[in-house]
Scaffold this active site. Structure first.
Site, PDB file in Angstrom:
ATOM      1  N   ASP A  66     -10.843 -44.190  -0.539  1.00  0.00           N
ATOM      2  CA  ASP A  66      -9.837 -43.716   0.421  1.00  0.00           C
ATOM      3  C   ASP A  66     -10.497 -42.767   1.408  1.00  0.00           C
ATOM      4  O   ASP A  66     -11.616 -42.324   1.180  1.00  0.00           O
ATOM      5  CB  ASP A  66      -8.684 -43.014  -0.315  1.00  0.00           C
ATOM      6  CG  ASP A  66      -7.353 -43.173   0.426  1.00  0.00           C
ATOM      7  OD1 ASP A  66      -7.361 -43.596   1.597  1.00  0.00           O
ATOM      8  OD2 ASP A  66      -6.321 -42.874  -0.190  1.00  0.00           O
ATOM      9  N   LYS A 122       1.562 -48.538  -3.198  1.00  0.00           N
ATOM     10  CA  LYS A 122       2.110 -47.204  -3.437  1.00  0.00           C
ATOM     11  C   LYS A 122       3.526 -47.171  -2.904  1.00  0.00           C
ATOM     12  O   LYS A 122       3.793 -47.650  -1.810  1.00  0.00           O
ATOM     13  CB  LYS A 122       1.245 -46.176  -2.696  1.00  0.00           C
ATOM     14  CG  LYS A 122       1.611 -44.741  -2.915  1.00  0.00           C
ATOM     15  CD  LYS A 122       0.472 -43.805  -2.510  1.00  0.00           C
ATOM     16  CE  LYS A 122       0.537 -43.426  -1.035  1.00  0.00           C
ATOM     17  NZ  LYS A 122      -0.491 -42.423  -0.688  1.00  0.00           N
ATOM     18  N   SER A 148      -6.514 -35.032  -1.159  1.00  0.00           N
ATOM     19  CA  SER A 148      -5.958 -33.756  -0.703  1.00  0.00           C
ATOM     20  C   SER A 148      -5.517 -32.951  -1.934  1.00  0.00           C
ATOM     21  O   SER A 148      -6.326 -32.244  -2.529  1.00  0.00           O
ATOM     22  CB  SER A 148      -4.817 -34.084   0.254  1.00  0.00           C
ATOM     23  OG  SER A 148      -4.139 -32.933   0.623  1.00  0.00           O
ATOM     24  N   ARG A 179       6.798 -44.600  -2.167  1.00  0.00           N
ATOM     25  CA  ARG A 179       7.289 -43.229  -2.123  1.00  0.00           C
ATOM     26  C   ARG A 179       8.811 -43.279  -2.074  1.00  0.00           C
ATOM     27  O   ARG A 179       9.385 -43.902  -1.178  1.00  0.00           O
ATOM     28  CB  ARG A 179       6.740 -42.492  -0.905  1.00  0.00           C
ATOM     29  CG  ARG A 179       7.055 -40.996  -0.894  1.00  0.00           C
ATOM     30  CD  ARG A 179       6.516 -40.317   0.366  1.00  0.00           C
ATOM     31  NE  ARG A 179       5.067 -40.380   0.472  1.00  0.00           N
ATOM     32  CZ  ARG A 179       4.227 -39.468  -0.030  1.00  0.00           C
ATOM     33  NH1 ARG A 179       4.709 -38.417  -0.680  1.00  0.00           N
ATOM     34  NH2 ARG A 179       2.927 -39.598   0.116  1.00  0.00           N
ATOM     35  N   ARG A 194      -3.648 -36.435  10.268  1.00  0.00           N
ATOM     36  CA  ARG A 194      -2.614 -37.135   9.497  1.00  0.00           C
ATOM     37  C   ARG A 194      -1.273 -37.195  10.219  1.00  0.00           C
ATOM     38  O   ARG A 194      -0.426 -38.007   9.898  1.00  0.00           O
ATOM     39  CB  ARG A 194      -2.461 -36.490   8.112  1.00  0.00           C
ATOM     40  CG  ARG A 194      -3.598 -36.943   7.194  1.00  0.00           C
ATOM     41  CD  ARG A 194      -3.371 -36.511   5.771  1.00  0.00           C
ATOM     42  NE  ARG A 194      -3.756 -35.119   5.602  1.00  0.00           N
ATOM     43  CZ  ARG A 194      -3.703 -34.482   4.435  1.00  0.00           C
ATOM     44  NH1 ARG A 194      -3.260 -35.111   3.366  1.00  0.00           N
ATOM     45  NH2 ARG A 194      -4.084 -33.220   4.334  1.00  0.00           N
ATOM     46  N   GLN A 195      -1.089 -36.303  11.202  1.00  0.00           N
ATOM     47  CA  GLN A 195       0.136 -36.391  12.018  1.00  0.00           C
ATOM     48  C   GLN A 195      -0.206 -37.239  13.237  1.00  0.00           C
ATOM     49  O   GLN A 195      -0.346 -36.739  14.353  1.00  0.00           O
ATOM     50  CB  GLN A 195       0.614 -34.980  12.398  1.00  0.00           C
ATOM     51  CG  GLN A 195       1.931 -34.931  13.186  1.00  0.00           C
ATOM     52  CD  GLN A 195       3.166 -35.248  12.359  1.00  0.00           C
ATOM     53  OE1 GLN A 195       3.154 -35.125  11.133  1.00  0.00           O
ATOM     54  NE2 GLN A 195       4.225 -35.695  13.002  1.00  0.00           N
ATOM     55  N   ASP A 227      -7.761  -7.757  14.264  1.00  0.00           N
ATOM     56  CA  ASP A 227      -6.390  -8.206  14.582  1.00  0.00           C
ATOM     57  C   ASP A 227      -6.181  -9.687  14.283  1.00  0.00           C
ATOM     58  O   ASP A 227      -5.065 -10.185  14.413  1.00  0.00           O
ATOM     59  CB  ASP A 227      -6.036  -7.888  16.046  1.00  0.00           C
ATOM     60  CG  ASP A 227      -6.845  -8.696  17.048  1.00  0.00           C
ATOM     61  OD1 ASP A 227      -7.725  -9.478  16.631  1.00  0.00           O
ATOM     62  OD2 ASP A 227      -6.604  -8.551  18.264  1.00  0.00           O
ATOM     63  N   GLU A 240      -8.036 -12.302  15.738  1.00  0.00           N
ATOM     64  CA  GLU A 240      -8.550 -13.216  16.760  1.00  0.00           C
ATOM     65  C   GLU A 240     -10.010 -13.562  16.483  1.00  0.00           C
ATOM     66  O   GLU A 240     -10.744 -12.764  15.911  1.00  0.00           O
ATOM     67  CB  GLU A 240      -8.388 -12.597  18.159  1.00  0.00           C
ATOM     68  CG  GLU A 240      -6.926 -12.432  18.525  1.00  0.00           C
ATOM     69  CD  GLU A 240      -6.670 -11.952  19.949  1.00  0.00           C
ATOM     70  OE1 GLU A 240      -7.635 -11.731  20.707  1.00  0.00           O
ATOM     71  OE2 GLU A 240      -5.489 -11.798  20.295  1.00  0.00           O
TER      72      GLU A 240
END
Lengths: 298, 298
Positions: free
Chosen positions: A215, A188, A219, A190, A94-95, A35, A37
């Site tokens: 770095d 950099k 990712s 953005r 990263r958050q 299932d 889990e």
């Protein structure tokens, strides 16, 4: 003798660590039910024992988090004394703040949870922002593996260490010291509307240099590929990346190869085999072993 | 006006509940990053507000758990007042005790975590064992949806309500009352060596009966298919299952069809569209709406 508990370890790391620290190595029994889990079981008594869990948070971060939550809670229920988690890759790091109103600080949620489950000590490798560890209530240690990884590069006066953005400057500085080389950084930008990333090299002479881009992680490889092209265009002899975590998501391998990058040197912080044409993985166990001894948790 | 926050809701349920309770309906912004991490964002101010989250724990239980952990933590950070989670399917509820030494009590880990993140109220539907809710520190309510679901069956004196094992007897009894029908139970034996399940019907007359088999869930369908065959062999006119959660994992649909089962009547407790040839899904929103009013959380 303390117990070294292998949960979802980077390949080989749990063997190396338990061996070098003289821990009794135990594999957590684990499976995934039909299932979806996860199931874990600690197959030895742990009452009164000190336990070092070796486990990492990638890939399948959510499964990895639930696994470690279940394991820590079970250990504490069963009377384990001092529980240390060695988690080279910490998911959700990263958050680390609310970039937009209404967001969670996800790394806080994760570390608050591990605190509530009574984890005593936490050792991570190059967490995205070190200040995130404030959210963990026990003792924590962020291991900077980058100088160790960079030490695999041959020294020489043609080396230049480069941070791909200002955030990575502290890392670049430490790597530069380890390599007896100068360092500098890129800027950099953005675009807030299109999301497009551009790199503006400052007045920077990279002609005939071996450039080491440093770095915490690669990712999808977009920024690193961009920086590599720019550096080669400006005459760099060779571009090598040094990162703690080589996630290599999606087309990262192809993207980096076609940019002209020579190698990504990285640590074995992920639960997969991932040496490729371009990624060269180095075992961080010796480094982590020293840190654990210094911390006095084993 | 309290906020009804739709996270990963069973289809339609969040609309129905917010409408009937007069809540201000807000959808959580959510996505999954390419690396596998989940992202949530609450797009309205919540300071001082009461919030009812509508979210369920299946499928992809681990993703669902991390989502709700992030959401609850964000709400509390942002000053939400009283936070209620309506989670019709509670994952990990089947690991409600240590079946073998060294296991976690997974449902405890989950509920301890939600408590630590300061969730105030929790409403679930037919949690596997009601006593598990002791691990949640706030106010909790287990809604028994089975009589409501069973009320869709036409009454008649040819009905017999049957629990497939002793554990389901309390459910069968309540369904029997709702249907004005008699009830009984089967005995299930699991071979400790082979894991094989056999059903021993007691002396039970099912000849020409419409038998209603009642349980909290159907998962892979093995036990229910076995019971159905046995009942049909003994002359049952028709076998219908009433369950709160129809997970229908793997080959469950085919297994149940070929056993001769007529229908599985179930509630909309899962985050998927799942009416099939054999599964008939009924909206539990009216029931949950009543429970939320009684609890006084809205």
């Amino acid at each position: 003798m303390a117990i070294g508990l292998c949960l979802t370890s980077p390949p080989g790391m749990c063997d190396e660590l338990t061996e070098s620290l003289g821990l009794k190595k135990i594999n957590v029994e684990k499976k995934k039910f039909p299932d979806g889990e996860v199931y874990v079981r600690i197959p030895v008594p742990v009452a009164g024992e000190d336990v070092v869990i070796v486990h990492t948070g990638f890939p399948e971060q959510n499964d990895r988090l639930i696994e470690v939550m279940l394991t820590v809670d079970a250990l504490k229920d069963l009377g384990a004394e001092n529980v240390t988690l060695v988690m080279p890759y910490m998911p959700y790091a990263r958050q680390d703040r609310r970039f937009r109103e209404g967001e969670p600080i996800s790394i806080k949620t994760v570390l608050k949870t591990l605190s509530a489950l009574e984890l005593d000590n936490l050792v991570v490798v190059n967490i995205h922002k070190e200040y995130s560890l404030q959210y963990f209530e026990g003792t924590s240690k962020n291991v900077n593996a980058l100088p160790f990884i960079a030490s695999k590069i041959e020294k020489g006066n043609d080396l230049l260490v480069l941070a791909p953005d200002k955030g990575a400057v502290p890392y670049a500085r430490e790597v530069a010291i380890a390599l007896d080389a100068p360092w500098d950084y890129l800027e950099k930008f953005r675009d807030r509307v299109t999301g497009e990333v551009t790199i503006k090299p400052k007045e920077l002479d990279v002609k005939d240099k071996r450039v080491v881009v440093v770095d915490d992680m690669v990712s999808t490889g977009g920024t690193l590929a961009l920086a590599t092209r720019e550096l080669i265009k400006r005459g760099a002899k060779e571009v090598i990346a040094v990162v703690a975590h080589a996630l290599m998501i999606g087309e990262a391998e192809e993207k980096l190869k076609s940019s002209g990058l020579k190698k990504v040197l990285t640590g074995n912080t992920l639960a997969k085999e991932y040496s490729t044409d371009i990624v060269e993985v180095h075992d961080l166990s010796p480094l982590l072993s020293e840190v654990l001894k210094e911390l006095g948790v084993v």
